[in-house]
Enzyme design. Structure first.
Site, PDB file in Angstrom:
ATOM      1  CG  HIS A  23      -9.315   3.718  -6.664  1.00 57.18           C
ATOM      2  ND1 HIS A  23      -9.457   5.088  -6.508  1.00 57.18           N
ATOM      3  CD2 HIS A  23      -8.309   3.526  -6.325  1.00 57.18           C
ATOM      4  CE1 HIS A  23      -8.039   5.598  -6.169  1.00 57.18           C
ATOM      5  NE2 HIS A  23      -7.319   4.346  -6.041  1.00 57.18           N
ATOM      6  CG  HIS A  59     -16.068 -10.011 -15.578  1.00 52.81           C
ATOM      7  ND1 HIS A  59     -15.962  -8.627 -16.198  1.00 52.81           N
ATOM      8  CD2 HIS A  59     -14.823 -10.263 -15.639  1.00 52.81           C
ATOM      9  CE1 HIS A  59     -14.577  -8.387 -16.529  1.00 52.81           C
ATOM     10  NE2 HIS A  59     -13.945  -9.325 -16.357  1.00 52.81           N
ATOM     11  CG  HIS A  77      -7.108  -9.768 -16.294  1.00 49.59           C
ATOM     12  ND1 HIS A  77      -7.463 -10.281 -17.355  1.00 49.59           N
ATOM     13  CD2 HIS A  77      -8.071  -9.265 -15.872  1.00 49.59           C
ATOM     14  CE1 HIS A  77      -8.724 -10.309 -17.888  1.00 49.59           C
ATOM     15  NE2 HIS A  77      -9.334  -9.653 -16.716  1.00 49.59           N
ATOM     16  CD  GLU A  86      -2.604   1.678   0.457  1.00 48.40           C
ATOM     17  OE1 GLU A  86      -3.105   3.018   0.546  1.00 48.40           O
ATOM     18  OE2 GLU A  86      -2.899   0.801  -0.567  1.00 48.40           O
TER      19      GLU A  86
END
Length: 302
Positions: A123, A211, A277, A59
């Site tokens: 995001h 999806h 991906h 992070e």
């Protein structure tokens, strides 16, 4: 000439930096490291350099890269507005900075005030737009950004390009929603979902299967786009080249999605394939964004 080279280098650094931010953001999500610095921002557990736990390192590294790239963007913004006369260059760097700032604010808000998966999925979409703008800026300083002598475009083909780009963004959002809802395990195996052609469409299984269907439809959209481009333009035309690369990347995206599913039992491989991906998706959307820009420069033909 020297100024042009400097601006080109900063534009390239901006695009590379935005690509890195996007990839690291995907890693943060895949590694579930979004809370690696607790509820604090910009500090991490009250420190500028946090303890070296895996989640805090991932992070905090992401935050550090965002900070460095932001400085590069500010310098690029100044150089473009000071020395570049092309209006599109100014639009692209402005779009990059605006999307990056919104993304940074949303990231900080997500740390301080936990948000829903619906909002968190945006995001990644903002990161994608920021990268697309930065890529378009970098292309301006290459032969691909020279639109003099552009051909013609019919309204139907232009609509197909833009619809495909918008639909791609929707598919990307669905993929981000799968990650943020931790639904990836909803379908075991590929191409079948839990051993079925059409599984029970509920919970995580329904989200993942939706999806997959959306990604399959995207492949046919881009295949149609490529076929139409080949019919309308010469093989060396930018429309054909862009469409061809979009088709290549959508195929790679489908393959990488299968590999992500197959690697779910191996945590390290799962994180790595998930990043790959996300990077392929960024390249795909980047080429489609380039095609959208081309339609604005090509002369309209009824």
């Amino acid at each position: 000439m020297m100024k042009q080279k400097v601006i080109q280098r900063f534009a390239n650094l901006s695009a590379i930096g935005m690509f890195l931010i996007l990839a690291m953001g995907a890693l943060v999500t895949k590694a579930d490291a979004g809370r690696g610095c607790g509820d604090e921002w910009p500090l991490c557990h009250g420190k500028f350099v946090p303890a070296h736990t895996i989640s805090s390192f991932i992070e905090y590294s992401h935050r550090l890269v965002v900070g460095v790239v932001t400085l590069i963007l500010i310098a690029t913004f100044y150089l473009v507005f000071r020395y570049v006369k092309r209006a599109d260059a100014k639009w692209f760097i402005t779009g990059t900075i605006v999307m990056t700032l919104i993304q940074a604010v949303m990231g900080a808000m997500a740390v301080i005030w936990p948000q829903s998966s619906v909002v968190l999925a945006l995001h990644f979409g903002l990161s994608l737009l920021a990268f697309a703008f930065s890529l378009l800026l970098a292309l301006i300083f290459t032969p691909y950004g020279d639109y003099d002598g552009a051909g013609v475009v019919r309204g139907g083909f232009k609509a197909l390009v833009w619809i495909t780009a918008v639909y791609t963004y929707i598919v990307v959002y669905l993929g981000a929603f799968v990650r943020h809802t931790s639904s990836s395990g909803g379908c075991s195996g590929w191409p079948l979902c839990n051993g079925e052609v059409i599984p029970e469409l509920s919970g995580a299984t329904g989200i993942v299967f939706m999806h997959r269907i959306a990604a399959l439809l995207l492949f046919f959209c881009i295949l149609t786009l490529y076929i139409q481009a080949k019919k309308r333009y010469d093989a060396t035309d930018k429309m054909v080249l862009g469409s061809k690369w979009a088709l290549i990347f959508v195929l790679l995206q489908i393959i990488s999605g299968a590999v992500v599913t197959w690697s779910m039992t191996n945590e390290t491989a799962y994180l790595f394939t998930g990043m790959i991906h996300a990077m392929i998706i960024a390249c795909l959307f980047g080429f489609l964004s380039y095609l959208c820009v081309l339609t604005l420069y090509y002369r309209k033909q009824t």
